[in-house]
Design a protein around this motif. Sequence first.
Motif, PDB file in Angstrom:
ATOM      1  N   THR A  11      60.378  40.040  -8.671  1.00 50.55           N
ATOM      2  CA  THR A  11      60.906  40.518  -8.310  1.00 50.55           C
ATOM      3  C   THR A  11      61.399  40.804  -7.191  1.00 50.55           C
ATOM      4  OG1 THR A  11      61.493  41.495 -10.939  1.00 50.55           O
ATOM      5  CG2 THR A  11      62.370  42.792  -9.200  1.00 50.55           C
ATOM      6  N   CYS A  14      61.767  38.221  -4.304  1.00 52.52           N
ATOM      7  CA  CYS A  14      63.117  38.532  -3.994  1.00 52.52           C
ATOM      8  C   CYS A  14      63.996  39.319  -3.616  1.00 52.52           C
ATOM      9  CB  CYS A  14      63.978  38.098  -5.530  1.00 52.52           C
ATOM     10  SG  CYS A  14      62.670  35.940  -6.443  1.00 52.52           S
ATOM     11  N   ARG A  15      63.359  40.883  -3.821  1.00 53.33           N
ATOM     12  CA  ARG A  15      64.200  41.505  -3.183  1.00 53.33           C
ATOM     13  C   ARG A  15      63.962  41.826  -2.022  1.00 53.33           C
ATOM     14  NH1 ARG A  15      66.511  44.296  -8.655  1.00 53.33           N
ATOM     15  NH2 ARG A  15      67.519  42.569  -9.728  1.00 53.33           N
ATOM     16  N   TYR A  69      66.711  49.716  -7.856  1.00 56.89           N
ATOM     17  CA  TYR A  69      67.101  48.361  -8.192  1.00 56.89           C
ATOM     18  C   TYR A  69      66.289  47.235  -6.987  1.00 56.89           C
ATOM     19  CZ  TYR A  69      69.288  44.546  -5.812  1.00 56.89           C
ATOM     20  OH  TYR A  69      69.587  42.520  -5.126  1.00 56.89           O
ATOM     21  N   GLY A  72      63.735  46.351 -10.050  1.00 51.42           N
ATOM     22  CA  GLY A  72      63.725  45.373 -10.862  1.00 51.42           C
ATOM     23  C   GLY A  72      64.663  46.669 -12.166  1.00 51.42           C
ATOM     24  N   GLN A  73      64.729  47.693 -11.615  1.00 46.79           N
ATOM     25  CA  GLN A  73      65.395  49.012 -13.210  1.00 46.79           C
ATOM     26  C   GLN A  73      66.922  48.563 -12.813  1.00 46.79           C
ATOM     27  OE1 GLN A  73      63.163  49.973 -15.152  1.00 46.79           O
ATOM     28  NE2 GLN A  73      61.564  48.490 -14.301  1.00 46.79           N
ATOM     29  N   GLU A  75      70.457  46.428 -11.395  1.00 48.83           N
ATOM     30  CA  GLU A  75      70.916  44.984 -10.531  1.00 48.83           C
ATOM     31  C   GLU A  75      71.742  45.821  -9.941  1.00 48.83           C
ATOM     32  OE1 GLU A  75      69.889  42.132 -10.892  1.00 48.83           O
ATOM     33  OE2 GLU A  75      68.448  42.385 -11.930  1.00 48.83           O
TER      34      GLU A  75
END
Length: 81
Positions: A11, A14-15, A69, A72-73, A75
């Motif tokens: 996560t 990616c972020r 965010y 990943g908690q 979107e």
Amino acid sequence: MTLEEAFLLDTLRCRFKYLREDSGLTQQEAAHHLDVPFTDYLLYEEGEHLPDVLTILHAAALYKVSVDYLLGQTETPHRDF
């Protein structure tokens, strides 16, 4: 590595990459803004290393998103003030 740790690494990878590219920053510029060595930043985007708490906080401030965010908690990238 646990499944939760693997999910968190992926996560964040990616972020970090998405937000950096969306902001028009190079990896080197992002590392500079986050005050981390370039090699460490590369490991974050490769999903090989977890950033420390201060780096996550700095990234949230830099990209104007919530820590939730990044982790990943949620979107929803916007921070609620």
